[in-house]
Design a protein around this motif. Structure first.
Motif, short mmCIF file in Angstrom:
data_model
loop_
_atom_site.label_atom_id
_atom_site.label_comp_id
_atom_site.label_asym_id
_atom_site.label_seq_id
_atom_site.Cartn_x
_atom_site.Cartn_y
_atom_site.Cartn_z
N ARG A 207 49.55 41.78 35.84
CA ARG A 207 50.20 42.11 37.11
C ARG A 207 51.31 43.13 36.91
O ARG A 207 51.41 44.13 37.65
CB ARG A 207 50.78 40.84 37.73
N TRP B 117 45.37 45.32 43.49
CA TRP B 117 44.52 44.17 43.77
C TRP B 117 43.70 43.78 42.55
O TRP B 117 43.59 42.58 42.22
CB TRP B 117 43.60 44.46 44.95
N LYS C 54 45.95 42.11 39.91
CA LYS C 54 46.36 40.77 40.34
C LYS C 54 45.19 39.80 40.27
O LYS C 54 45.32 38.65 39.82
CB LYS C 54 46.92 40.84 41.76
N HIS C 55 44.01 40.25 40.73
CA HIS C 55 42.83 39.38 40.73
C HIS C 55 42.39 39.06 39.31
O HIS C 55 41.96 37.93 39.02
CB HIS C 55 41.70 40.07 41.50
N SER C 56 42.51 40.02 38.40
CA SER C 56 42.16 39.80 37.00
C SER C 56 43.03 38.70 36.38
O SER C 56 42.54 37.82 35.68
CB SER C 56 42.32 41.10 36.21
N LYS D 101 44.62 36.36 38.09
CA LYS D 101 44.41 35.11 38.83
C LYS D 101 43.23 34.31 38.30
O LYS D 101 43.32 33.08 38.13
CB LYS D 101 44.22 35.42 40.32
N HIS E 39 36.48 43.41 35.44
CA HIS E 39 37.55 44.10 36.15
C HIS E 39 37.84 45.47 35.55
O HIS E 39 38.51 46.30 36.16
CB HIS E 39 38.83 43.26 36.15
#
Length: 442
Positions: A140, A298, A301-303, A305, A312
């Motif tokens: 992040r 995004w 952050k998704h990676s 999460k 990714h």
């Protein structure tokens, strides 16, 4: 410390730590790519051919490559607080001097100086962030930091296009004013950095003793986990690590396309849409770069999460390859070209956060600074090759040949990413992020 609100603490750390490097990397992006917009009028004024321009853009990466590892060794020895501000002031001065270039030789000299000063900045900041944030936060944090490059790509093109076309004070060409304006500002920020940067959390007066202890404990626990799972390695073992060279190959190959595209895109767009003025070309690039900022944040952050890195990184590279093919299709459709540019924006930076989280996850803690520098050295090699080949291909095959070349390169990089064995190298990361303790890829 078990009940301490770590989310709140690391959000505070982001608010205090990231703004300065974000601004510095913003101007780093401007100083590196402004040559592409300057070329719209500079090349004709100085009598520079496409092959010559390939040399101009490549020499930057030669000194960038040579000085990168020594600069980061110096950073480890004397600290970011002294090294990074010096780097920033130096590259601002090199950019400013480009204002005075009268021929190809002088332009090359100034680009050589720029590469020398910029060489240690990115990897230096990446290493510096590992001294503040634990592994679970780095995807992040890295994504937020590198977002500044996308922001530079949003603001930079229309500003550069406007300056080049309309700012001609004293009969001096707009491209010269572009360099002097974008050289002075980072020099000012470099001076500010001298007074506000800190080498590590222990030096931060805005952190309480308890907050410092929590950060120190998290970082020490991470280091202990690495030492428990991996044998201590020497410098020699670090640079002979197969995983390191696979990461270096991925980054070097993708940047053959990405770095060349970031510099050459204004010229390539002009080649397929000759009616566009410099200022209009700048505005055409705004929407793709806005999309780039959104997607980059995004994806990072998704990676973090879901605890997944491989797809990714690889998927944006495949989308990038597809976007290059769409751009060069012999179809006279503005809508199709804009769709291609939006796909380019969505993918060109999205893999950065997940990728730059990998070195500290897969490699030795003791060798991470050297490892990051080696990976970024391969970025420089890829950039040298990419810019030289782009100049040659542009002269022989035009923009179509260049975009096909970029597409093949991006696809190859994505395929190599899929060969990474992340379960084997990073079990503790997977356990940390997956609620059931299983690897995200299981």
């Amino acid at each position: 410390m078990e009940t301490f609100d770590r989310k709140k603490l690391y959000n505070k750390l982001i608010r205090f730590i990231i703004p300065l490097p974000f601004l510095l990397y913003f101007f780093n992006g401007l100083d590196r790519t402004n040559i592409g917009y300057a070329a719209l009028t500079m090349n004709k004024e100085l009598g520079i051919s496409s092959v010559d321009f390939g040399i101009v853009t490549s020499v930057f990466f030669i000194t960038y490559l040579i000085f990168q590892v020594p600069t980061n060794m110096l950073l480890e020895r004397i600290g970011a607080r002294k090294v990074i501000p010096t780097i920033v002031i130096g590259w601002g001065l090199a950019t400013l001097l480009t204002f005075f270039a009268q021929n190809l030789t002088q332009l090359i000299v100034f680009r050589v100086l720029l590469g020398m000063f910029e060489s240690g900045f990115f990897v230096g900041i990446i290493y510096w962030l590992t001294l503040w944030f634990p592994r679970s936060e780095r995807g992040r944090v890295t994504a937020i930091f590198t977002l500044s490059l996308s922001v530079a790509n949003i603001i930079g093109p229309p500003v550069a296009g406007y300056i080049i076309q309309y700012i001609n004070f004293g009969g001096i060409s707009g491209w010269r004013w572009l360099f002097i304006i974008e050289g002075i500002l980072p020099m000012i920020l470099g001076v500010i950095a001298w007074f506000v940067m800190r080498d590590n959390p222990d030096q931060a007066k805005w952190l309480s003793v308890e907050e410092k202890n929590v950060i120190r404990a998290d970082l020490e626990e991470e280091k202990a986990n690495n030492l428990a799972n991996k044998e201590p390695v020497s410098w020699k073992k670090t640079v002979t690590n197969a995983t390191l060279w696979k990461l270096a190959a991925i980054y070097g190959i993708i940047n053959v396309a990405v770095q060349a595209a970031s510099i050459w895109m204004p010229t390539l767009i002009k080649d397929i849409a000759a009616f566009l003025s410099p200022s209009l070309i700048g505005f055409v690039m705004v929407l793709p770069m806005i999309i780039s900022v959104i997607c980059m944040y995004w994806v990072g952050k998704h990676s973090d999460k879901i605890g997944e890195r491989k797809w990714h990184i690889a998927l944006p590279m495949f989308v990038l390859a597809f976007s290059f093919l769409l751009i060069c299709l012999p179809v006279n459709s503005l809508a199709l070209k804009m769709l291609a540019l939006m796909l380019f924006g969505a993918s060109v930076m999205s893999y950065y956060g997940p990728f730059w989280a990998l070195p500290s996850e897969l490699l030795s803690v003791e060798g991470v600074a050297i490892s990051i520098a080696v990976i970024n050295c391969c970025n420089a090699i890829g950039s040298i090759c990419g810019n030289m080949l782009t100049g040659i291909l542009m002269g022989r095959f035009g923009s179509t040949g260049v975009f096909v070349f970029f597409s093949i390169i991006a696809a190859v990089a994505g395929l190599i990413v899929l060969t990474l064995d992340l379960k084997k190298h990073s079990p503790e990361f997977s356990k940390q992020l997956s609620p059931n303790g299983l690897s995200p890829e299981q």
